[in-house]
Design a protein around this motif. Structure first.
Motif, PDB file in Angstrom:
ATOM      1  N   ALA A 136      53.002 -14.883 -10.333  1.00  0.00           N
ATOM      2  CA  ALA A 136      51.996 -15.284 -11.328  1.00  0.00           C
ATOM      3  C   ALA A 136      52.787 -15.497 -12.624  1.00  0.00           C
ATOM      4  O   ALA A 136      52.490 -16.460 -13.557  1.00  0.00           O
ATOM      5  CB  ALA A 136      50.948 -14.653 -11.592  1.00  0.00           C
ATOM      6  N   ARG A 137      53.653 -14.366 -12.959  1.00  0.00           N
ATOM      7  CA  ARG A 137      54.010 -14.410 -14.070  1.00  0.00           C
ATOM      8  C   ARG A 137      53.377 -14.511 -15.343  1.00  0.00           C
ATOM      9  O   ARG A 137      53.686 -15.456 -16.407  1.00  0.00           O
ATOM     10  CB  ARG A 137      55.448 -15.318 -14.282  1.00  0.00           C
ATOM     11  CG  ARG A 137      56.374 -14.905 -13.269  1.00  0.00           C
ATOM     12  CD  ARG A 137      57.887 -15.454 -13.633  1.00  0.00           C
ATOM     13  NE  ARG A 137      57.821 -16.905 -13.257  1.00  0.00           N
ATOM     14  CZ  ARG A 137      58.345 -17.460 -12.117  1.00  0.00           C
ATOM     15  NH1 ARG A 137      58.607 -16.564 -11.248  1.00  0.00           N
ATOM     16  NH2 ARG A 137      58.164 -18.974 -11.925  1.00  0.00           N
ATOM     17  N   GLY A 138      52.150 -13.928 -15.656  1.00  0.00           N
ATOM     18  CA  GLY A 138      51.326 -14.287 -16.920  1.00  0.00           C
ATOM     19  C   GLY A 138      51.795 -13.176 -17.717  1.00  0.00           C
ATOM     20  O   GLY A 138      52.647 -12.098 -17.682  1.00  0.00           O
ATOM     21  N   LEU A 139      51.645 -13.563 -19.123  1.00  0.00           N
ATOM     22  CA  LEU A 139      51.734 -12.945 -20.229  1.00  0.00           C
ATOM     23  C   LEU A 139      51.051 -11.680 -20.409  1.00  0.00           C
ATOM     24  O   LEU A 139      49.766 -11.544 -20.322  1.00  0.00           O
ATOM     25  CB  LEU A 139      52.111 -13.814 -21.548  1.00  0.00           C
ATOM     26  CG  LEU A 139      52.906 -15.007 -21.542  1.00  0.00           C
ATOM     27  CD1 LEU A 139      52.664 -15.783 -22.970  1.00  0.00           C
ATOM     28  CD2 LEU A 139      54.326 -14.459 -20.967  1.00  0.00           C
ATOM     29  N   LEU A 140      51.606 -10.606 -20.806  1.00  0.00           N
ATOM     30  CA  LEU A 140      50.947  -9.108 -21.187  1.00  0.00           C
ATOM     31  C   LEU A 140      51.264  -9.173 -22.671  1.00  0.00           C
ATOM     32  O   LEU A 140      52.097  -9.004 -23.395  1.00  0.00           O
ATOM     33  CB  LEU A 140      51.362  -8.093 -20.548  1.00  0.00           C
ATOM     34  CG  LEU A 140      51.553  -8.063 -19.167  1.00  0.00           C
ATOM     35  CD1 LEU A 140      52.423  -6.910 -18.407  1.00  0.00           C
ATOM     36  CD2 LEU A 140      50.152  -8.123 -18.465  1.00  0.00           C
ATOM     37  N   ARG A 141      49.882  -9.090 -23.508  1.00  0.00           N
ATOM     38  CA  ARG A 141      49.867  -9.099 -24.671  1.00  0.00           C
ATOM     39  C   ARG A 141      48.962  -8.014 -25.488  1.00  0.00           C
ATOM     40  O   ARG A 141      48.027  -8.057 -25.095  1.00  0.00           O
ATOM     41  CB  ARG A 141      49.165 -10.642 -25.433  1.00  0.00           C
ATOM     42  CG  ARG A 141      50.124 -11.534 -25.073  1.00  0.00           C
ATOM     43  CD  ARG A 141      49.614 -12.997 -25.570  1.00  0.00           C
ATOM     44  NE  ARG A 141      49.731 -12.759 -27.148  1.00  0.00           N
ATOM     45  CZ  ARG A 141      48.511 -12.715 -27.837  1.00  0.00           C
ATOM     46  NH1 ARG A 141      47.142 -12.734 -27.437  1.00  0.00           N
ATOM     47  NH2 ARG A 141      48.439 -12.793 -29.160  1.00  0.00           N
TER      48      ARG A 141
END
Length: 338
Positions: free
Chosen positions: A267-272
């Motif tokens: 998925a490689r979603g961003l963690l912010r």
């Protein structure tokens, strides 16, 4: 060993031009045995002692630091210097220019009783350089291999001869980001940042290459150049730093603030972080001493230090009155900072 890419006759020499020692301007010499140091600004937080204990080694009490500076003029015909990279183990510094020719300058620094000297080693023509990164020592047959990112979406992997070698520089690989089958980017986009992964990245081949072209991240296996192992578009991204300790983790900066990206996941979603991360981040850097700490520079002229296990920064550094373009960690140094 994989054969080198064929070059056109005009490119074979790559503009190898030895020059005399670079001219020094108003230089202050560092006395032998003294260290150049600069403590971090005081942190206006209750946990100030925590970070100061880390960044101040015990031996510093016995030193008598004296800040001095040396400067040199780089003879760039285009007057368009864009990037600089220092070698990890050799006293070599590469300076890149956005000019068309004679725009990659390699210098060697020597330190003696008379002070430090900065010698020109060679000049190479590789048009329109905007990013540089030395390959980790031992990764290739030569310890002087450097990656250069260009305006046309091409990255060159270049082998530079040592000072006693009469042979020209050679292009070992070309990584083309402007392939029409890949992510759509503006034709004027450039390779704005690139770096090799560390030994801590076991999820990819040794010393893989991470590049930023336009708003797209690419991950390359340096043993092949036909297609990247990964590509992902990140809107408004402006930079990144690969973690030296955490496998497959990138810290990103851009208009979104800072974020983490795990390249191992599909998925490689961003963690912010959701707190104190509302202004644009102009630079990001992992701590070389703590695998959980990241420093980021922001458009509000503040530097924030994060522990990635928490949702907010544990320290903010004040004092700048303009936009901060770079940020770096250090304990102390005994060479000039440019």
């Amino acid at each position: 060993m994989e054969p080198l890419l064929a070059l056109r006759p005009a490119d074979d020499i790559l503009g190898y031009q030895p020059q005399p020692q670079l001219e020094r301007h108003n230089a202050l010499r560092r006395r032998d045995g003294e260290y150049l140091t600069k403590e971090l600004p005081k942190i206006n937080r209750k946990d100030e002692a925590w970070i100061r204990e880390l960044v101040k080694p015990p031996s510093l009490e016995n030193l008598k630091p004296q800040l001095t500076t040396e400067q040199w003029q780089v003879p760039d015909p285009s007057r368009h210097l864009t990037c600089i990279s220092s070698h990890q183990s050799l006293p070599l510094i590469a300076v890149g220019s956005g000019g068309h020719e004679k725009n990659l300058f390699i210098y060697e620094m020597t330190v003696s009783l008379g002070g430090s000297q900065f010698y020109h080693r060679q000049t190479v023509s590789l048009p329109h350089i905007y990013s540089l990164s030395w390959a980790p020592p031992g990764r290739f047959n030569s310890n002087t291999v450097i990656a250069s990112g260009h305006r046309n979406g091409v990255v060159h992997l270049v082998s530079l001869p040592d000072s006693a070698n009469p042979f020209p520089a050679r292009v070992l690989k070309r990584f083309n980001h402007a392939d029409p089958l890949r992510a759509s980017v503006s034709p004027i986009s450039r390779i704005s940042h690139l770096e090799f992964t560390s030994a801590g990245w076991t999820c990819v081949p040794d010393s893989s290459l991470v590049t930023l072209y336009g708003e797209s991240l690419y991950l390359w296996d340096v043993t092949r150049n036909d297609r990247p192992m990964m590509s992902q578009r990140v809107a408004t991204i402006s930079g990144f730093h690969a973690s030296p300790f955490r496998d497959g983790i990138l810290a990103l900066n851009g208009a979104f603030g800072i974020a983490l990206l795990d390249v191992r996941t599909k998925a490689r979603g961003l963690l912010r972080p959701k707190i104190a991360n509302h202004s644009e981040s102009t630079a990001v850097k992992w701590s070389p001493y703590n695998s959980n700490w990241v420093a980021s520079a922001h458009e509000d002229s503040k530097i924030r230090i994060w522990d990635i296990r928490a949702a907010q920064p544990f320290a903010e550094l004040y004092g700048h009155s303009d936009i901060i373009n770079t940020v770096s960690w250090y304990l102390y140094m005994d060479l000039v900072h440019f």
